[in-house]
Design an enzyme around this catalytic site. Sequence first.
Site, PDB file in Angstrom:
ATOM      1  N   SER A  40      46.522  42.056  30.988  1.00 38.30           N
ATOM      2  CA  SER A  40      46.131  41.006  31.940  1.00 38.30           C
ATOM      3  C   SER A  40      44.783  40.466  31.497  1.00 38.30           C
ATOM      4  CB  SER A  40      46.018  41.575  33.357  1.00 38.30           C
ATOM      5  OG  SER A  40      47.257  42.059  33.774  1.00 38.30           O
ATOM      6  N   MET A  59      40.378  44.107  33.104  1.00 37.45           N
ATOM      7  CA  MET A  59      41.648  43.977  32.401  1.00 37.45           C
ATOM      8  C   MET A  59      42.515  45.211  32.650  1.00 37.45           C
ATOM      9  SD  MET A  59      42.091  43.489  28.287  1.00 37.45           S
ATOM     10  CE  MET A  59      41.053  42.038  28.248  1.00 37.45           C
ATOM     11  N   CYS A  60      43.821  44.993  32.805  1.00 34.76           N
ATOM     12  CA  CYS A  60      44.741  46.121  32.936  1.00 34.76           C
ATOM     13  C   CYS A  60      45.894  45.954  31.965  1.00 34.76           C
ATOM     14  CB  CYS A  60      45.233  46.283  34.370  1.00 34.76           C
ATOM     15  SG  CYS A  60      46.429  45.076  34.923  1.00 34.76           S
ATOM     16  N   THR A  61      46.649  47.020  31.801  1.00 33.31           N
ATOM     17  CA  THR A  61      47.817  47.023  30.929  1.00 33.31           C
ATOM     18  C   THR A  61      49.063  46.948  31.793  1.00 33.31           C
ATOM     19  OG1 THR A  61      46.632  48.421  29.373  1.00 33.31           O
ATOM     20  CG2 THR A  61      49.001  48.302  29.108  1.00 33.31           C
ATOM     21  N   THR A  77      48.812  49.441  34.856  1.00 34.40           N
ATOM     22  CA  THR A  77      47.828  50.517  34.873  1.00 34.40           C
ATOM     23  C   THR A  77      46.464  49.863  34.828  1.00 34.40           C
ATOM     24  OG1 THR A  77      49.365  51.920  33.650  1.00 34.40           O
ATOM     25  CG2 THR A  77      47.060  52.631  33.733  1.00 34.40           C
TER      26      THR A  77
END
Length: 177
Positions: A40, A59-61, A77
């Site tokens: 993201s 930021m996330c995955t 996550t």
Amino acid sequence: MHATLLGILGLALLGALHAQDSVPVQTDFQQDKLTGRWYSIGLASNSNWFKEKKHLMKMCTTVISATADGSLEVTSTYPKGDQCEKRNSLYTKTEQPGRFSYTSPRWGSKHDIRVVETNYEEYALVATQISKSTGSSTMVLLYSRTKELSPERLERFTQFSREQGLTDEEILILPQT
């Protein structure tokens, strides 16, 4: 007076529905190419929770996988404090390829999710209209296969978010984690 108010509310609702209908969906959407790991990169929203939490977001995955019935399993996550938290969502397919629906079990909100634009290997632009009893909001997400994206893609995200009625204060490029 009462009839006038109802008329104005009706026109406002019609306008909101028309605005959402004008949000495009990726031409020739290929769901199998959307699956896999994404980061993201950008998030834009006019929701209250976004305004309250914007300064904490990073930021996330996200991992997207297809289910047997053609829906999407979306696992994000993201950092929360000094640990990572996972959130699983099932985006139910609709009759229109590239468009999905989701109902939040926690909040009861209904989400109309559209993959607006993607080249599958680099980026994906996703727009969501969220409806709940207290009102509606708009959210735009920019996903990338890597932790960095070209200035042109970032600008496209910002431009599209503005086209959805979001202000610069409601648009965020997420800090890397």
